[in-house]
Write a protein that holds these residues in place. Structure first.
Motif, PDB file in Angstrom:
ATOM      1  N   ARG A 128      55.246  11.949  58.571  1.00 22.34           N
ATOM      2  CA  ARG A 128      54.250  11.588  59.261  1.00 22.34           C
ATOM      3  C   ARG A 128      53.520  10.458  58.459  1.00 22.34           C
ATOM      4  NH1 ARG A 128      49.029  14.161  57.101  1.00 22.34           N
ATOM      5  NH2 ARG A 128      49.929  15.426  55.479  1.00 22.34           N
ATOM      6  N   HIS A 129      53.890   9.983  57.277  1.00 22.51           N
ATOM      7  CA  HIS A 129      53.548   8.886  56.873  1.00 22.51           C
ATOM      8  C   HIS A 129      54.886   7.778  56.645  1.00 22.51           C
ATOM      9  CE1 HIS A 129      49.926  10.344  55.456  1.00 22.51           C
ATOM     10  NE2 HIS A 129      50.355  11.408  54.869  1.00 22.51           N
ATOM     11  N   VAL A 153      53.295  15.764  63.686  1.00 21.76           N
ATOM     12  CA  VAL A 153      53.442  16.871  64.705  1.00 21.76           C
ATOM     13  C   VAL A 153      52.087  17.390  65.236  1.00 21.76           C
ATOM     14  CG1 VAL A 153      55.670  17.848  63.673  1.00 21.76           C
ATOM     15  CG2 VAL A 153      53.480  18.935  62.992  1.00 21.76           C
ATOM     16  N   THR A 154      51.021  16.679  64.724  1.00 17.13           N
ATOM     17  CA  THR A 154      49.731  17.059  65.246  1.00 17.13           C
ATOM     18  C   THR A 154      49.120  16.005  66.239  1.00 17.13           C
ATOM     19  OG1 THR A 154      48.383  16.167  63.554  1.00 17.13           O
ATOM     20  CG2 THR A 154      49.052  18.417  62.941  1.00 17.13           C
ATOM     21  N   ASP A 155      50.061  15.135  66.632  1.00 19.67           N
ATOM     22  CA  ASP A 155      49.875  13.995  67.155  1.00 19.67           C
ATOM     23  C   ASP A 155      50.817  14.011  68.462  1.00 19.67           C
ATOM     24  OD1 ASP A 155      49.579  11.442  68.428  1.00 19.67           O
ATOM     25  OD2 ASP A 155      48.295  10.738  66.633  1.00 19.67           O
ATOM     26  N   ALA A 213      55.878  12.139  70.774  1.00 16.96           N
ATOM     27  CA  ALA A 213      56.467  11.657  72.123  1.00 16.96           C
ATOM     28  C   ALA A 213      57.206  10.325  71.696  1.00 16.96           C
ATOM     29  CB  ALA A 213      55.656  11.305  73.118  1.00 16.96           C
ATOM     30  N   ALA A 214      56.539   9.566  70.757  1.00 14.55           N
ATOM     31  CA  ALA A 214      57.262   8.278  70.438  1.00 14.55           C
ATOM     32  C   ALA A 214      58.510   8.467  69.622  1.00 14.55           C
ATOM     33  CB  ALA A 214      56.327   7.536  69.478  1.00 14.55           C
ATOM     34  N   ASN A 260      51.403  24.467  61.975  1.00 11.19           N
ATOM     35  CA  ASN A 260      52.280  25.138  62.123  1.00 11.19           C
ATOM     36  C   ASN A 260      52.775  25.884  63.382  1.00 11.19           C
ATOM     37  OD1 ASN A 260      51.854  25.122  59.245  1.00 11.19           O
ATOM     38  ND2 ASN A 260      51.479  27.092  58.769  1.00 11.19           N
ATOM     39  N   VAL A 261      52.078  26.101  64.304  1.00 12.22           N
ATOM     40  CA  VAL A 261      52.328  26.468  65.750  1.00 12.22           C
ATOM     41  C   VAL A 261      52.409  25.472  66.732  1.00 12.22           C
ATOM     42  CG1 VAL A 261      51.655  28.430  67.313  1.00 12.22           C
ATOM     43  CG2 VAL A 261      51.421  28.713  64.739  1.00 12.22           C
ATOM     44  N   PHE A 262      51.447  24.786  67.039  1.00 10.00           N
ATOM     45  CA  PHE A 262      51.112  23.908  67.768  1.00 10.00           C
ATOM     46  C   PHE A 262      52.006  22.626  67.704  1.00 10.00           C
ATOM     47  CE2 PHE A 262      46.524  25.637  68.114  1.00 10.00           C
ATOM     48  CZ  PHE A 262      46.940  26.755  68.815  1.00 10.00           C
ATOM     49  N   GLY A 263      52.219  22.403  66.658  1.00 13.28           N
ATOM     50  CA  GLY A 263      53.342  21.335  66.169  1.00 13.28           C
ATOM     51  C   GLY A 263      54.485  21.665  66.488  1.00 13.28           C
ATOM     52  N   ALA A 264      55.012  22.858  66.348  1.00 14.72           N
ATOM     53  CA  ALA A 264      56.304  23.163  66.701  1.00 14.72           C
ATOM     54  C   ALA A 264      56.508  23.251  68.143  1.00 14.72           C
ATOM     55  CB  ALA A 264      56.613  24.816  66.343  1.00 14.72           C
TER      56      ALA A 264
END
Length: 236
Positions: free
Chosen positions: A34-35, A55-57, A62-63, A106-110
């Protein structure tokens, strides 16, 4: 044909070691981070392709998928490895916001990552999704940790982390049943010394990555869904 593998959270710890091992096995690995700078440094050290992905974005995910689509056209293996530990405070002291922060990674990122890369996985001959989970997410083990100390010698009642990994395991089950053409497994790498736990684990990243690598390179016909660790099946 070279396997195209995407690993989230690959700039350090289990993700980095998994990437190293899979590259050695002949995979082309997109090392997600993410960095940007840290990701580029890690990818250079590994011989991987850097992939900027938070994964939180939703837009970042999408990019990242668009980048892999343009460069590779498919994904053979997606390793949902990015995760955070969250607070270790007693369960009664935590609020919904505490859990939301952990579940977002951990969840929504997946979920975000799986959805964004699904069309690329469907272009592969034998696609696989590997969700890096934990025995701390096993309902069976959490219900009676003393009886399963051989599988989880260091149990802890971590409300946010344990429940997030239990939810991740449910994602594994439902994705596997809904997408039968894709092998979907949860992996317990064991209590591994990483930044996630302040390097308090009882095994090295080399030992912990072994189960992830095995799942990512599994032969056709491997059971799906499955929850596996270094020594075999882990109870749901």
């Amino acid at each position: 044909m070279t396997s195209i593998t995407v690993i989230t959270g690959a700039n350090k710890g289990l993700g980095f070691e998994t990437a190293r091992r899979l590259i050695a096995a002949g995979h082309t690995v997109y090392a997600g981070a993410r960095h940007a700078h840290r990701g580029e440094l890690a990818a250079h050290a590994l011989g991987a392709r850097p992939l900027l992905i938070d994964v939180t974005d939703e837009a970042s995910v999408a990019a990242a998928a668009d980048q892999v689509r343009a460069e590779a056209g498919r994904v053979d293996v997606l390793v949902n490895n990015a995760g955070i530990a969250g607070p270790a405070a007693p369960a009664g002291e935590l609020n919904a916001t505490d859990l939301q922060q952990v579940f977002d990674t951990n969840v929504f990122g997946a979920v975000r990552t799986t959805r964004a890369f699904l069309s690329l996985l469907q272009q592969a001959a034998r696609p696989a999704i590997v969700n890096v989970s934990s025995a701390l997410g096993s309902l069976t083990i959490n219900a009676d940790p003393a009886a399963h100390s051989d599988l989880l010698p260091a149990w802890a009642p971590l409300l946010a982390y344990n429940s997030s990994k239990a939810a991740l395991n449910m994602l594994t089950v439902v994705y596997a049943q809904s997408l039968p053409q894709i092998s979907v497994v949860s992996v317990d790498p064991g209590f591994t010394a990483t930044d996630l736990n302040g390097h308090q684990g009882t095994q090295s990243v080399e030992e912990g990555a072994a189960a992830i690598v095995t799942a990512a390179t599994a032969a056709p016909g491997t059971p799906s869904p499955a929850f596996v660790g270094a020594t075999g099946p882990v109870p749901w």
